[in-house]
Structures are given as C-alpha cells and as structure tokens.
Design an enzyme around this catalytic site. Structure first.
Site, short mmCIF file in Angstrom:
data_model
loop_
_atom_site.label_atom_id
_atom_site.label_comp_id
_atom_site.label_asym_id
_atom_site.label_seq_id
_atom_site.Cartn_x
_atom_site.Cartn_y
_atom_site.Cartn_z
N ASN A 292 0.84 -1.19 0.00
CA ASN A 292 0.00 0.00 0.00
C ASN A 292 0.88 1.24 0.00
OD1 ASN A 292 -2.37 1.58 0.23
ND2 ASN A 292 -2.27 1.57 2.46
N HIS B 81 1.11 5.31 1.07
CA HIS B 81 0.48 6.19 2.07
C HIS B 81 1.19 7.54 2.09
CE1 HIS B 81 -1.85 7.21 5.60
NE2 HIS B 81 -0.75 7.64 6.17
N SER C 99 5.18 6.75 2.23
CA SER C 99 5.62 5.42 2.63
C SER C 99 4.98 4.35 1.76
CB SER C 99 5.21 5.13 4.09
OG SER C 99 5.72 6.09 4.98
N ASP D 110 -2.64 1.05 8.23
CA ASP D 110 -1.32 1.58 7.85
C ASP D 110 -0.26 1.19 8.87
OD1 ASP D 110 -2.36 2.83 5.54
OD2 ASP D 110 -3.08 4.50 6.77
#
Length: 197
Positions: free
Chosen positions: A106, A108, A135, A144
């Site tokens: 993912n 972020h 990130s 997260d």
C-alpha cells in the site's frame, strides 16, 4: 516478469506512473489488471494502455466479508505476483489480506508510523510538524501498520494547505512505488522476509 494487479479508488496518478514505468521494455513488471471499489476515474489510464479493469462496489454486497470474497475472486483470476493498493480507500477484510499477504503493498502519504489513516496529509498539517513524507508498506490487519518497505521525507512549507502539501507528496509517492516494484521484481526487496520481521 512481475505481474501486478493495482487497486484504486480515485484518479489513479500512482497507477499512471506505474503504467508509464511498465511501458519501458527494460522494466521487469507488467500491470495485468486494475480494480476499484467504484467506477474510478483512474480506469481511463488503464484503458489507455489496454489493461483490463474490474469494479467491486461494497454497496452491492450484504457485508464487507462477502464484498471481500468477490474482490479476492476478481484479483486471483489474474494470478498476480504482487497486488498494489494505490489510493484504494477501503479496508480489506482479514481473509483477503491473509490470502494475498505478504505480496500486498500500500502507498500512504505520510512518513509512517506518523499519521496513519485516511487523512495523513491533513493530520500532519494539524500537528504543525516541519516534515512529513510518503511510505510504502506491506498490508496487514492494522490501519497503515504493516512493515515499512520504503519511505522518504517531504518538508512541510510555510503556508502549505492540505492540497499543496499533498501535491508535493504525490510525486515522491509515485517514485517510491515505481522503485519498490522494481526492487521486488529484481529481488532487492524480499516482502516475505519483511513480513516475518
């Protein structure tokens, strides 16, 4: 050649950067499908490159788990080596994460573990910090909270708004994502090892 399924919810600027990178014959990855939780604007990037798309709307299912099962079915039919959440704004059910992890990453817009959640840019501004960042993480069942794969700092400038700060974070996020996929493809990043640590 690393095969990717990318999941988006919006305009897909990170997706576009990945598609542009994959257009280079030397880049060792290819996007095989793009999915979303709605009819996302970013599908037009996929269509421009002839990449198949699919949409699985949470509102069409009785609960998050049933939605997740269909999303997983759609993803798995492409047999991806890596699934990229890129501006995908829905939390995945635990069994979807279990099925895909650790090859589920993912992006972020914050320097995790600082400012997790859906409003990382706004939260950084509200906290009055001098810098934030971008990130890439391995997705786990937290918000997260998974192992950090790559990150870079971005300064917060005097007079920054949420929009102006986010616009400066986005290119850093795109660079990190393109580099991370490259490093996973060439073995410089071992996602399984990161997830074990």
């Amino acid at each position: 050649m690393l095969s990717l399924v990318v999941l988006i919810s919006g305009g897909g600027s990170n997706l576009r950067a990945l598609l542009e990178a994959c257009d280079d014959a030397e880049y060792p990855a290819r996007v095989v499908a793009v999915g979303a939780d709605r009819d996302a604007e970013g599908f037009e990037h996929a269509e421009r490159y002839g990449i198949p798309t699919f949409s699985v709307a949470l509102s069409s299912y009785p609960d998050r788990e049933t939605w997740g099962d269909e999303l997983l079915r759609q993803i798995e039919q492409w047999h991806p080596d890596l699934v990229v959440l890129s501006g995908f704004m829905k939390l995945l059910p635990p069994r979807v994460i279990a099925a895909l992890s650790p090859t589920l990453i993912n992006t972020h817009p914050a320097y995790l573990p600082e400012f997790p959640g859906a409003h990382g840019v706004r939260d950084a501004l509200a906290a009055g910090v001098a810098q934030t960042g971008a990130s890439i993480i391995v997705v786990d069942n937290g918000v997260d909270a998974g192992p950090i794969v790559a990150q870079r700092r971005v300064p917060v400038l005097p007079g920054d708004t949420e929009a102006s700060l986010h616009e400066r974070i986005k290119p850093v996020e795109r660079e990190l994502l393109v580099r991370t996929v490259l490093d996973v493809a060439n073995g410089a990043i071992d996602l399984a090892a990161l997830a074990r640590d």
